[in-house]
Design an enzyme around this catalytic site. Structure first.
Site, PDB file in Angstrom:
ATOM      1  N   SER A   1      30.288  -0.893  -6.911  1.00  0.00           N
ATOM      2  CA  SER A   1      31.212  -1.033  -5.778  1.00  0.00           C
ATOM      3  C   SER A   1      31.880   0.221  -5.652  1.00  0.00           C
ATOM      4  CB  SER A   1      32.271  -2.069  -6.257  1.00  0.00           C
ATOM      5  OG  SER A   1      33.406  -1.919  -5.376  1.00  0.00           O
TER       6      SER A   1
ATOM      7  N   SER B   1     -18.848  -2.799  19.290  1.00  0.00           N
ATOM      8  CA  SER B   1     -17.589  -3.080  20.036  1.00  0.00           C
ATOM      9  C   SER B   1     -16.242  -3.048  19.405  1.00  0.00           C
ATOM     10  CB  SER B   1     -17.636  -4.365  21.145  1.00  0.00           C
ATOM     11  OG  SER B   1     -16.389  -4.684  21.629  1.00  0.00           O
TER      12      SER B   1
ATOM     13  N   THR C   1      -8.454  -1.352  20.113  1.00  0.00           N
ATOM     14  CA  THR C   1      -9.668  -0.209  21.014  1.00  0.00           C
ATOM     15  C   THR C   1      -9.372   1.014  20.642  1.00  0.00           C
ATOM     16  OG1 THR C   1     -10.128  -1.730  22.776  1.00  0.00           O
ATOM     17  CG2 THR C   1     -10.559   0.574  23.018  1.00  0.00           C
TER      18      THR C   1
ATOM     19  N   LYS D   1      32.139  -2.705 -11.692  1.00  0.00           N
ATOM     20  CA  LYS D   1      31.570  -4.074 -11.229  1.00  0.00           C
ATOM     21  C   LYS D   1      29.998  -3.240 -11.267  1.00  0.00           C
ATOM     22  CE  LYS D   1      31.600  -7.148  -7.569  1.00  0.00           C
ATOM     23  NZ  LYS D   1      30.169  -7.169  -6.823  1.00  0.00           N
TER      24      LYS D   1
END
Length: 467
Positions: A318, A140, A101, A324
């Site tokens: 890392s 509505s 609503t 890495k």
């Protein structure tokens, strides 16, 4: 900033005169500081509300329910919404009580005040164009919100389908690129039989294509709407013919083959289409997450894992281990997939929790679907652009793994039988010898026979082998 006073049956509130929304919108803003995401974060929904309200105004003018000058001004205001304007005037939170609503009244107030402005009246002068009496005439929340929701979903799903097809094309291209890369297939993380890396990536493309088809099927369910149902499906407060005329107008405005539900009472509370769509989204998420798990496994290492493919190196992985690099793009797809799966539970419970003639939980269903679709669509494109397109194959390494694999013994079954093949596999595991070396040393087959049987290219498709 000059202000105006607006009222509803609960009382009065002061509204800044530069905004187009009114008292009911402001109450909703105060009541629902929940997600921090306003309904304007889904512009497709705002445009869809513009389409629905314009279709309603056109039908109401034709039926004489509202005067033509007011209806025409409403249509022009709706055009602003359809064009993407006034988004900042929709501050209501996506998650709200009241079955939508607050969203409907936000649209009614913005359209009414914009129409007043177009007619030369000040904002809030609702005697000339009222949010309820004129903009919401014959309507509505219970037919406006679901209809607009379905239109917006239909639009956003088109974008998701395009993103999936884009990702599919990326995997298909890699399937062609890797068509000659021999590798070992695996089942249950154990060596199985040879295949090509191209076959593996082509399978990813195929499974995404299947999901695009399922998505389009679910999308088609959204074309059945309940416009004209008004409160519970009886059409109360609308004139005879309104449902037909408004749906025809909406069909013409959107170009979509919209149809009125054959039972408007059922259509007003039914959320089955959303449950089915959520299930399709979960299916897509599960399969994409599985594919990303594969990419992470196949690229694991680089020295102590499978190491069959290399993913693009996107960022350091890392804060403590130099050099890495992590598979961050597949990982983000995994996490988006988990989010979609969780949202499916929410949608399921929300659909189940509707009582009697209305499901009041549609706002959270909408929030879950819109946010999930948007995230999934963006992540599909990221996965292709920042991962799939840059994948390379470690061809020699893949081939060497095939040559050392115990799984090659499967190709000997039709010739020497299962028992002898199993014995050779066991001995190869215990001694470290290759299957090839064992067969020759034991004189089970000639080198010519063995070379023919164990040629990896011959093991990747059906072929007749004389036992």
């Amino acid at each position: 900033m000059p202000a105006r006073i607006e009222h509803d049956f609960l009382g009065e509130m002061t509204i800044a005169n530069d905004v187009y929304y009114g008292i009911q919108t402001l109450r909703a803003v105060d009541n629902f500081p929940i997600s921090g995401q306003p309904i304007s974060s889904c512009p497709e929904l705002i445009a869809a509300l513009g389409y629905v309200k314009k279709a309603a105004a056109l039908a109401n003018m034709e039926l004489g329910a509202i005067p033509a000058p007011i209806g025409q001004a409403i249509c022009r205001a709706c055009d602003d919404l359809i064009a993407g304007g006034l988004l900042d005037q929709f501050p209501v939170d996506c998650i709200q009580g009241g079955a939508g609503t607050s969203t409907n009244m936000n649209a009614n107030e913005v359209i009414a005040n914009r129409a007043l402005e177009l007619m030369g009246h000040p904002k809030g002068d609702y005697a000339h164009c009222h949010p309820n009496n004129h903009v919401n005439c014959s309507q509505s929340t219970n037919d406006v919100y679901p209809t607009a929701f379905r239109l917006a979903l239909h639009q956003t799903l088109g974008g998701l389908a395009q993103s999936l097809e884009y990702l599919l094309a990326g995997f298909a291209a890699k399937g062609e690129e890797f068509a000659d890369v021999i590798k070992m297939g695996r089942t249950q993380l154990q060596d199985a039989v040879p295949m090509t890396l191209g076959q593996e990536f082509s399978a990813y493309a195929t499974t995404i294509g299947e999901d695009v088809c399922r998505l389009q099927e679910a999308r088609s369910l959204l074309l059945e709407i309940n416009l004209g149902a008004t409160a519970i499906g009886t059409g109360i407060n609308s004139r005879p013919g309104y449902s037909r005329l408004s749906t025809e107008a909406l069909r013409e405005l959107t170009g979509l083959n919209l149809v009125t539900s054959p039972n408007l009472i059922e259509a007003t509370w039914d959320t089955g289409a959303y449950v089915q769509l959520s299930g399709v989204l979960k299916r897509i998420a599960v399969k994409l997450s599985k594919i990303c798990n594969d990419l992470r496994l196949l690229s694991s290492g680089p020295r102590t894992g499978l190491g069959e493919i290399n993913l693009p190196r996107m960022q350091p992985g890392s804060s403590i281990m130099p050099g890495k690099v992590n598979p961050v793009i597949p990982e983000v797809m995994n996490q988006v997939a988990f989010d979609i799966i969780g949202k499916d539970v929410t949608i399921t419970m929300a659909a189940e929790s509707g009582q009697l003639e209305l499901n009041v939980m549609e706002p959270v269903i909408a929030h879950c679907l819109f946010t999930g679709i948007a995230r999934l669509s963006r992540t599909c494109r990221v996965l292709r652009d920042r991962c799939v397109d840059g994948i390379t194959a470690n061809r020699d390494h893949c081939r060497s793994l095939v040559a050392r694999s115990i799984g090659l013994v499967t190709a000997l079954n039709p010739v020497i039988g299962y028992e002898m093949s199993a014995a050779l596999a066991k001995e190869a595991m215990e001694t470290g010898e290759s299957v090839y070396e064992l067969v020759l040393r034991k004189g089970v087959l000639t080198q010519e026979q063995l070379d023919e049987l164990l040629l990896p290219e011959n093991m990747m498709q059906p072929r007749f082998v004389q036992g």
